[in-house]
Scaffold this active site. Structure first.
Site, PDB file in Angstrom:
ATOM      1  N   LYS A 133       0.833  -1.213   0.000  1.00 38.85           N
ATOM      2  CA  LYS A 133       0.000   0.000   0.000  1.00 38.85           C
ATOM      3  C   LYS A 133       0.863   1.256   0.000  1.00 38.85           C
ATOM      4  O   LYS A 133       0.495   2.279  -0.583  1.00 38.85           O
ATOM      5  CB  LYS A 133      -0.962  -0.023   1.189  1.00 38.85           C
TER       6      LYS A 133
ATOM      7  N   GLU B  41      -4.198  -3.362  -9.004  1.00 40.19           N
ATOM      8  CA  GLU B  41      -5.642  -3.094  -9.018  1.00 40.19           C
ATOM      9  C   GLU B  41      -6.268  -3.433  -7.669  1.00 40.19           C
ATOM     10  O   GLU B  41      -7.105  -2.707  -7.163  1.00 40.19           O
ATOM     11  CB  GLU B  41      -6.309  -3.982 -10.076  1.00 40.19           C
TER      12      GLU B  41
ATOM     13  N   SER C 112      -7.531 -27.107   5.633  1.00 38.81           N
ATOM     14  CA  SER C 112      -6.563 -27.205   4.530  1.00 38.81           C
ATOM     15  C   SER C 112      -5.154 -27.451   5.049  1.00 38.81           C
ATOM     16  O   SER C 112      -4.369 -28.161   4.423  1.00 38.81           O
ATOM     17  CB  SER C 112      -6.523 -25.918   3.708  1.00 38.81           C
TER      18      SER C 112
ATOM     19  N   ARG D 152      -1.025 -33.845   6.114  1.00 43.37           N
ATOM     20  CA  ARG D 152      -1.277 -35.302   6.006  1.00 43.37           C
ATOM     21  C   ARG D 152      -0.855 -35.817   4.643  1.00 43.37           C
ATOM     22  O   ARG D 152      -0.164 -36.819   4.527  1.00 43.37           O
ATOM     23  CB  ARG D 152      -2.776 -35.586   6.178  1.00 43.37           C
TER      24      ARG D 152
ATOM     25  N   ASP E 190       2.598 -21.561   2.653  1.00 46.10           N
ATOM     26  CA  ASP E 190       1.460 -20.806   2.111  1.00 46.10           C
ATOM     27  C   ASP E 190       0.320 -20.647   3.119  1.00 46.10           C
ATOM     28  O   ASP E 190      -0.833 -20.515   2.729  1.00 46.10           O
ATOM     29  CB  ASP E 190       0.947 -21.477   0.822  1.00 46.10           C
TER      30      ASP E 190
ATOM     31  N   ARG F 244      -2.615 -12.255  -2.671  1.00 47.37           N
ATOM     32  CA  ARG F 244      -2.705 -12.241  -4.134  1.00 47.37           C
ATOM     33  C   ARG F 244      -2.789 -10.784  -4.584  1.00 47.37           C
ATOM     34  O   ARG F 244      -3.677 -10.052  -4.141  1.00 47.37           O
ATOM     35  CB  ARG F 244      -3.945 -13.025  -4.547  1.00 47.37           C
TER      36      ARG F 244
ATOM     37  N   HIS G 165       4.906 -16.417  -8.390  1.00 47.73           N
ATOM     38  CA  HIS G 165       4.787 -16.791  -6.975  1.00 47.73           C
ATOM     39  C   HIS G 165       6.086 -16.507  -6.241  1.00 47.73           C
ATOM     40  O   HIS G 165       7.149 -16.936  -6.697  1.00 47.73           O
ATOM     41  CB  HIS G 165       4.510 -18.289  -6.817  1.00 47.73           C
TER      42      HIS G 165
ATOM     43  N   GLU H 159       3.327 -16.300   1.287  1.00 47.19           N
ATOM     44  CA  GLU H 159       3.316 -16.541  -0.157  1.00 47.19           C
ATOM     45  C   GLU H 159       2.612 -15.379  -0.846  1.00 47.19           C
ATOM     46  O   GLU H 159       1.479 -15.043  -0.493  1.00 47.19           O
ATOM     47  CB  GLU H 159       2.584 -17.843  -0.507  1.00 47.19           C
TER      48      GLU H 159
ATOM     49  N   HIS I  47     -10.132 -22.790 -11.535  1.00 42.75           N
ATOM     50  CA  HIS I  47     -10.214 -23.349 -10.188  1.00 42.75           C
ATOM     51  C   HIS I  47     -11.622 -23.874  -9.921  1.00 42.75           C
ATOM     52  O   HIS I  47     -11.805 -24.977  -9.427  1.00 42.75           O
ATOM     53  CB  HIS I  47      -9.836 -22.261  -9.171  1.00 42.75           C
TER      54      HIS I  47
HETATM   55  P1  0O2 Z   1      -5.265 -22.249  -2.439  1.00 43.85           P
HETATM   56  O1  0O2 Z   1      -6.632 -22.543  -1.951  1.00 43.85           O
HETATM   57  O2  0O2 Z   1      -5.236 -21.198  -3.505  1.00 43.85           O
HETATM   58  O3  0O2 Z   1      -4.269 -21.999  -1.352  1.00 43.85           O
HETATM   59  P2  0O2 Z   1       2.517 -26.684  -2.916  1.00 43.85           P
HETATM   60  O4  0O2 Z   1       1.722 -25.461  -2.486  1.00 43.85           O
HETATM   61  O5  0O2 Z   1       4.004 -26.516  -2.740  1.00 43.85           O
HETATM   62  O6  0O2 Z   1       1.996 -27.945  -2.344  1.00 43.85           O
HETATM   63  P3  0O2 Z   1       2.844 -26.330  -5.666  1.00 43.85           P
HETATM   64  O7  0O2 Z   1       2.019 -26.775  -6.839  1.00 43.85           O
HETATM   65  O8  0O2 Z   1       4.301 -26.594  -5.737  1.00 43.85           O
HETATM   66  O9  0O2 Z   1       2.190 -26.935  -4.390  1.00 43.85           O
HETATM   67  O10 0O2 Z   1       2.693 -24.799  -5.390  1.00 43.85           O
HETATM   68  P4  0O2 Z   1       2.506 -23.678  -6.424  1.00 43.85           P
HETATM   69  O11 0O2 Z   1       2.777 -24.168  -7.801  1.00 43.85           O
HETATM   70  O12 0O2 Z   1       3.316 -22.534  -5.932  1.00 43.85           O
HETATM   71  O13 0O2 Z   1       0.941 -23.376  -6.335  1.00 43.85           O
HETATM   72  C1  0O2 Z   1       0.317 -23.053  -5.155  1.00 43.85           C
HETATM   73  C2  0O2 Z   1      -0.911 -22.187  -5.378  1.00 43.85           C
HETATM   74  O14 0O2 Z   1      -0.917 -21.579  -6.681  1.00 43.85           O
HETATM   75  C3  0O2 Z   1      -2.216 -22.962  -5.322  1.00 43.85           C
HETATM   76  O15 0O2 Z   1      -2.608 -23.021  -4.004  1.00 43.85           O
HETATM   77  C4  0O2 Z   1      -3.144 -22.083  -6.156  1.00 43.85           C
HETATM   78  O16 0O2 Z   1      -3.579 -20.947  -5.428  1.00 43.85           O
HETATM   79  C5  0O2 Z   1      -2.231 -21.598  -7.244  1.00 43.85           C
HETATM   80  N1  0O2 Z   1      -2.191 -22.535  -8.391  1.00 43.85           N
HETATM   81  C6  0O2 Z   1      -1.158 -23.329  -8.745  1.00 43.85           C
HETATM   82  N2  0O2 Z   1      -1.447 -24.016  -9.844  1.00 43.85           N
HETATM   83  C7  0O2 Z   1      -2.698 -23.682 -10.204  1.00 43.85           C
HETATM   84  C8  0O2 Z   1      -3.562 -24.079 -11.297  1.00 43.85           C
HETATM   85  O17 0O2 Z   1      -3.221 -24.894 -12.143  1.00 43.85           O
HETATM   86  N3  0O2 Z   1      -4.782 -23.486 -11.341  1.00 43.85           N
HETATM   87  C9  0O2 Z   1      -5.201 -22.568 -10.422  1.00 43.85           C
HETATM   88  N4  0O2 Z   1      -6.407 -22.054 -10.560  1.00 43.85           N
HETATM   89  N5  0O2 Z   1      -4.420 -22.189  -9.375  1.00 43.85           N
HETATM   90  C10 0O2 Z   1      -3.186 -22.730  -9.280  1.00 43.85           C
HETATM   91  P5  0O2 Z   1      -3.485 -24.210  -3.453  1.00 43.85           P
HETATM   92  O18 0O2 Z   1      -2.861 -24.676  -2.195  1.00 43.85           O
HETATM   93  O19 0O2 Z   1      -3.697 -25.245  -4.513  1.00 43.85           O
HETATM   94  O20 0O2 Z   1      -4.862 -23.606  -3.149  1.00 43.85           O
END
Ligand code: 0O2
Length: 228
Positions: free
Chosen positions: A51, A67, A78, A84, A101, A106, A149, A168, A184
Site C-alpha cells: 500500500k 488493481e 486445509s 497429512r 502458504d 494475491r 509466486h 506466499e 479453479h
Molecule cells: P489455495 O486454496 O489457492 O491456497 P505446494 O503449495 O508446494 O503444495 P505447488 O504446486 O508446488 O504446491 O505450489 P505452487 O505451484 O506454488 O501453487 C500453489 C498455489 O498456486 C495454489 O494453491 C493455487 O492458489 C495456485 N495454483 C497453482 N497451480 C494452479 C492451477 O493450475 N490453477 C489454479 N487455478 N491455481 C493454481 P493451493 O494450495 O492449490 O490452493
C-alpha cells in the site's frame, strides 16, 4: 434413593468436568491460535508495504501499480489436509517448518510489466528475504496457469520477540486472475464429460489471455511514450 441434593451435586460435577475439558482444549489450541495470529501480522506487514508503494506511485506518477489485493489465512482443515498429504506431523512446529502458504496474498495488477516492477520494489526492501520464486508467467504450467509466486521471509515485531514468518505472494494480471478463478471453479467439478477437450480449451483461453495482456501492455507503452 438419590436425594435432590445429590442430584444437584452430580449436575455441578458434570458441568465442572465439561469446563475443565474446555480449558484443556483451549490450552492445547492456544499455540495454534497464536501462530495464526502471527501469520495474520505477517500478512498485514506485506500489505502495508504494497500500500505504501501504491500511495507513492499514485502521488509521483499518477498511476497505481496494482488493481487490488486479496489475502487469506489457510483454513485449519486445509492445513491439516496438506500436512497429512505430504506425510508431515500434525503439529504447530511442523506447520512452520513445512508449509509456506499459510499466509497468502494475491496481488492483481493491470499489466505484466507492473508485476515485475512491483515484485522488484517489494523484494529489494532490506527486511525481506526471497526464499523461493516460481515464475509461471515466463514458464506457464502445462494447463495454462500463469502467475508469479514468491515465498517471502518477513519479520514481525511482537512484544517480546522479533519473529520471521513465511508469506506466499502471488502476482497476476486481471486477465490471469480471471482465467485462474474460473479454472479453479471448473477443476473441482466432478465427472466432467469431454475432460480432454475442456483441458485443451482452457489452455487455448490461457494463450488468448496472454496475447491480450501483451497487447494491452503495448497500448500502454505507446500512450506513455506519446505523453513524453
Ligand atoms: P489455495 O486454496 O489457492 O491456497 P505446494 O503449495 O508446494 O503444495 P505447488 O504446486 O508446488 O504446491 O505450489 P505452487 O505451484 O506454488 O501453487 C500453489 C498455489 O498456486 C495454489 O494453491 C493455487 O492458489 C495456485 N495454483 C497453482 N497451480 C494452479 C492451477 O493450475 N490453477 C489454479 N487455478 N491455481 C493454481 P493451493 O494450495 O492449490 O490452493
Amino acid at each position: 434413593m438419590e436425594t435432590e441434593e445429590k442430584r444437584e451435586k452430580k449436575k455441578v460435577n458434570k458441568i465442572e468436568q465439561i469446563l475443565d475439558e474446555d480449558q484443556d482444549m483451549l490450552a492445547e489450541a492456544k499455540p495454534f491460535i497464536n501462530l495464526m495470529m502471527q501469520y495474520k501480522c505477517a500478512i498485514m506487514e506485506v500489505e502495508t508495504k504494497l500500500k505504501v508503494l501504491d500511495a507513492e506511485f499514485s502521488q509521483e506518477f499518477n498511476r497505481n501499480p496494482f488493481e487490488s489485493i486479496k489475502s487469506r489465512l489457510k483454513s485449519p482443515a486445509s492445513i491439516y489436509e496438506k500436512l497429512r498429504r505430504k506425510g508431515y506431523p500434525i503439529t504447530v512446529e511442523s506447520i512452520e517448518e513445512h508449509l509456506a502458504d499459510v499466509a497468502g496474498i494475491r496481488v492483481i495488477c493491470s499489466f505484466p510489466d507492473d508485476i515485475y516492477q512491483l515484485a522488484e520494489l517489494l523484494t529489494r526492501q532490506d527486511d525481506i528475504i526471497v526464499l523461493e520464486k516460481k515464475d509461471y508467467i515466463k514458464k506457464p504450467k502445462p494447463n495454462g496457469y500463469r502467475s508469479l509466486h514468491l515465498i517471502l521471509d518477513i519479520p514481525i515485531f511482537l512484544s517480546h520477540e522479533k519473529k520471521h514468518m513465511k508469506v506466499e505472494v502471488q502476482f497476476r494480471t486481471i486477465a490471469m486472475d480471471f482465467w485462474a478463478s474460473l479454472e479453479h471453479k471448473l477443476k473441482y467439478k466432478k465427472n466432467v464429460k469431454d475432460a480432454e477437450e475442456i483441458v485443451s480449451q482452457l489452455k487455448a483461453c490461457s494463450d488468448s489471455i496472454e496475447q491480450l495482456d501483451y497487447q494491452m501492455q503495448e497500448i500502454r507503452n505507446k500512450i506513455d511514450a506519446s505523453k513524453e
